[in-house]
Design an enzyme around this catalytic site. Structure first.
Site, short mmCIF file in Angstrom:
data_model
loop_
_atom_site.label_atom_id
_atom_site.label_comp_id
_atom_site.label_asym_id
_atom_site.label_seq_id
_atom_site.Cartn_x
_atom_site.Cartn_y
_atom_site.Cartn_z
N VAL A 119 1.20 -3.77 3.82
CA VAL A 119 1.16 -5.07 4.50
C VAL A 119 2.42 -5.92 4.27
CG1 VAL A 119 -1.36 -5.27 4.69
CG2 VAL A 119 -0.20 -6.16 2.65
N LYS B 110 0.36 3.43 -2.94
CA LYS B 110 -0.82 4.29 -3.14
C LYS B 110 -0.44 5.77 -3.12
CE LYS B 110 -3.90 0.81 -1.19
NZ LYS B 110 -4.49 0.28 0.04
N TYR C 271 -3.44 -2.34 -10.35
CA TYR C 271 -3.35 -2.21 -8.89
C TYR C 271 -2.49 -3.31 -8.26
CZ TYR C 271 -4.75 -2.29 -3.99
OH TYR C 271 -4.73 -2.31 -2.61
N TYR D 156 -4.80 3.76 7.98
CA TYR D 156 -6.15 3.20 8.09
C TYR D 156 -6.79 3.58 9.42
CZ TYR D 156 -3.54 0.69 4.62
OH TYR D 156 -2.71 0.40 3.60
N SER E 101 0.80 -1.24 0.00
CA SER E 101 0.00 0.00 0.00
C SER E 101 0.83 1.28 0.00
CB SER E 101 -0.93 0.02 1.21
OG SER E 101 -2.01 -0.83 0.97
N1 GLN Z 1 -2.15 -5.21 -1.99
C1 GLN Z 1 -2.75 -5.14 -0.69
C2 GLN Z 1 -4.26 -5.25 -0.79
O1 GLN Z 1 -4.83 -4.66 -1.65
C3 GLN Z 1 -2.34 -3.84 -0.05
C4 GLN Z 1 -2.90 -3.69 1.33
C5 GLN Z 1 -1.98 -2.96 2.25
O2 GLN Z 1 -0.77 -2.88 2.06
N2 GLN Z 1 -2.55 -2.45 3.31
O3 GLN Z 1 -4.91 -5.92 -0.02
#
Ligand code: GLN
Length: 304
Positions: free
Chosen positions: A258, A67, A189, A240, A64
């Protein structure tokens, strides 16, 4: 004068033998194989000086964290309409939560939760000629490193188990907030999340947010105002349902993934990347958060 090397070495030795390291993400099967003992820190000061310790030079899945980079690429290309398709409010929910999306008619709460990142991915798929390649080249140019690449195994692994992201993309499509095919947007993505970088490369990638929009080569990628706004979104939405806790404990704009990476920054001062793959219940690196809390306490360099 702060002895930065001593600070990060102290933090590393304080935490490296910690038994409670959280759990490696297992819902993406390829990530479940990562050794939870990895732990690295890399600091880059605004004057270009760097300090590093532990596993700072091993590649991690940025997940993530990507992003923020897709947002940084999309915003200057689509400055007016972007904020009509995604909001800038913290969600207070896990990264893959769907209920607010339905309540709020397909406008994701912010670009750093999955639904919001899917809208940004859709914008890039529309605007770029070769979306995956062009985005990868953008990341390479911002970091000044042509070796950065996707890990195709991670992208495939996530596609196989990406039910939640398929659900989010389909909901967005149903509400008319996805212009391209669901599969094309998800393919982009899953690849953006599957980029691999070292802590050193991450500190370089986020340098533009600490440096008013110009990367480590002093090339401008964002206006000052765009950089400032992305920092505001990182502060309020980068972790988050733990964004409040991160601001409370650490006090920096930042972003987690993650894969266990966290990048944070103090405008005008530094970027810092930490990697420890074990996650807490909110999906943020457990030792990473603790390391950054110690860093801003020891250096007294937070935004507050
Ligand atoms: N690729 C992961 C997902 O879409 C990214 C989530 C994350 O890093 N929080 O679930």
């Amino acid at each position: 004068m702060i002895d930065y090397q001593n600070v990060i070495d102290t933090i590393h030795s304080n935490l490296k033998d910690e038994v409670n390291r959280g759990l490696v993400a297992s819902y993406i099967p390829e990530l479940a194989n990562i050794d939870v003992q990895n732990f690295g820190i890399h600091l880059r000061l605004i004057n270009g000086e760097t300090f590093a310790t532990g596993d700072w030079n091993k590649k991690l899945s940025i997940q993530s964290i990507s992003k923020v980079l897709t947002l940084a690429m999309a915003l200057p290309m689509y400055p007016k309409n972007l904020w009509q398709r995604v909001d800038v409010e913290p969600s207070g929910n896990p990264f893959n939560h769907l209920s607010l999306l339905e309540l709020e008619n397909g406008i994701p709460r912010n670009p750093l939760i999955n639904a919001g990142a899917l809208v940004i991915a859709d914008i890039l798929v529309t605007l770029l000629e070769n979306p995956k390649e062009d985005f990868l080249n953008y990341v390479r140019s911002v970091v000044d490193d042509p070796t950065i690449a996707f890990n195709e195994d991670v992208a495939n692994s996530e596609r196989m188990t990406g039910y939640n992201n398929y659900a989010a993309a389909n909901l967005l499509k149903a509400y008319g907030n996805l212009r391209n095919d669901v599969d094309d947007v998800l393919d982009f993505y899953f690849h953006q999340c599957a980029i691999e970088m070292t802590c050193e490369q991450l500190s370089k990638a986020f340098f533009m947010f600490a440096n008013h929009g110009s990367c480590c080569l002093q090339k401008r990628h964002l206006s000052e105002s765009q950089a400032k706004r992305i920092n505001a979104i990182m502060l309020t939405c980068g972790f988050y349902d733990e964004a409040g806790e991160f601001a409370f404990e650490v006090g920096l704009p930042g972003k987690s993934g993650v894969g266990g990476g966290i990048v944070a920054l103090l405008p005008n001062h530094y970027t810092i990347s930490v990697w420890s793959p074990g996650l807490n219940m909110q999906g943020n690196s457990l030792l990473g958060m603790r390391a950054l809390e110690q860093f801003t306490s020891m250096t007294r360099l937070s935004i507050f």
